[in-house]
Design a protein around this motif. Sequence first.
Motif, short mmCIF file in Angstrom:
data_model
loop_
_atom_site.label_atom_id
_atom_site.label_comp_id
_atom_site.label_asym_id
_atom_site.label_seq_id
_atom_site.Cartn_x
_atom_site.Cartn_y
_atom_site.Cartn_z
N LEU A 8 74.39 59.40 10.40
CA LEU A 8 75.60 58.82 10.37
C LEU A 8 75.57 57.77 9.80
O LEU A 8 76.28 57.11 9.20
CB LEU A 8 76.14 58.65 12.01
N LEU A 12 77.55 55.99 6.58
CA LEU A 12 78.39 54.69 6.40
C LEU A 12 77.33 53.80 5.38
O LEU A 12 78.36 53.32 5.04
CB LEU A 12 78.14 54.21 7.88
N ARG A 19 82.55 48.91 7.25
CA ARG A 19 82.64 49.47 8.76
C ARG A 19 81.22 49.33 9.59
O ARG A 19 81.27 48.89 10.48
CB ARG A 19 83.07 51.07 8.66
N LEU A 20 80.05 49.56 8.80
CA LEU A 20 79.04 49.65 9.41
C LEU A 20 78.60 48.05 9.81
O LEU A 20 78.13 47.84 10.80
CB LEU A 20 77.71 50.26 8.55
N PHE A 23 79.22 46.85 13.44
CA PHE A 23 78.34 47.29 14.58
C PHE A 23 77.52 46.26 15.06
O PHE A 23 76.84 45.46 14.25
CB PHE A 23 77.61 48.43 14.20
N HIS A 54 73.26 51.55 17.85
CA HIS A 54 74.10 50.20 17.89
C HIS A 54 74.83 50.14 19.08
O HIS A 54 75.25 51.06 19.85
CB HIS A 54 75.38 50.33 16.88
N THR A 57 80.86 48.55 18.57
CA THR A 57 81.40 47.94 17.41
C THR A 57 82.78 47.17 17.67
O THR A 57 83.55 47.35 18.60
CB THR A 57 81.70 49.17 16.58
N ARG A 59 85.00 47.38 15.17
CA ARG A 59 86.04 47.83 14.52
C ARG A 59 86.20 49.47 14.74
O ARG A 59 84.76 50.01 15.11
CB ARG A 59 85.54 47.64 13.08
N LEU A 61 85.49 53.57 14.71
CA LEU A 61 84.64 54.41 14.11
C LEU A 61 85.57 55.31 13.21
O LEU A 61 85.49 55.66 12.19
CB LEU A 61 83.85 54.65 14.91
N MET A 66 86.43 53.35 19.15
CA MET A 66 85.42 52.41 18.88
C MET A 66 84.26 53.08 19.99
O MET A 66 84.56 53.62 20.80
CB MET A 66 85.91 51.14 19.18
N LEU A 67 83.04 52.53 19.67
CA LEU A 67 81.87 52.63 20.35
C LEU A 67 82.01 51.36 21.33
O LEU A 67 81.76 50.22 20.91
CB LEU A 67 80.64 52.75 19.66
#
Length: 79
Positions: A8, A12, A19-20, A23, A54, A57, A59, A61, A66-67
């Motif tokens: 993953l 990314l 996006r990455l 995190f 991570h 985040t 933002r 995913l 989101m995480l």
Amino acid sequence: MDEVVARLGTWLETHDRERLEAFAPGASEEAIAAAEKEVGVQFPAGMRALYRWHDGTTRGLLGNRMLMSLADVVRTRQT
């Protein structure tokens, strides 16, 4: 599971670096264990791998999914 998380991350880095960058750095084993103790459950191996990668985040995913950070998980569980 660590291999899936690594794939993953590689995807990314290649396809969605912006996006990455949203995190947070990964959580330590101690932070993960403390969160598990606080919420009263042991996280599955895959979830632990994600948090080592991570710790949340700012933002989405996948769409708006989101995480959550470990702190948010604990806070949510307490409510």
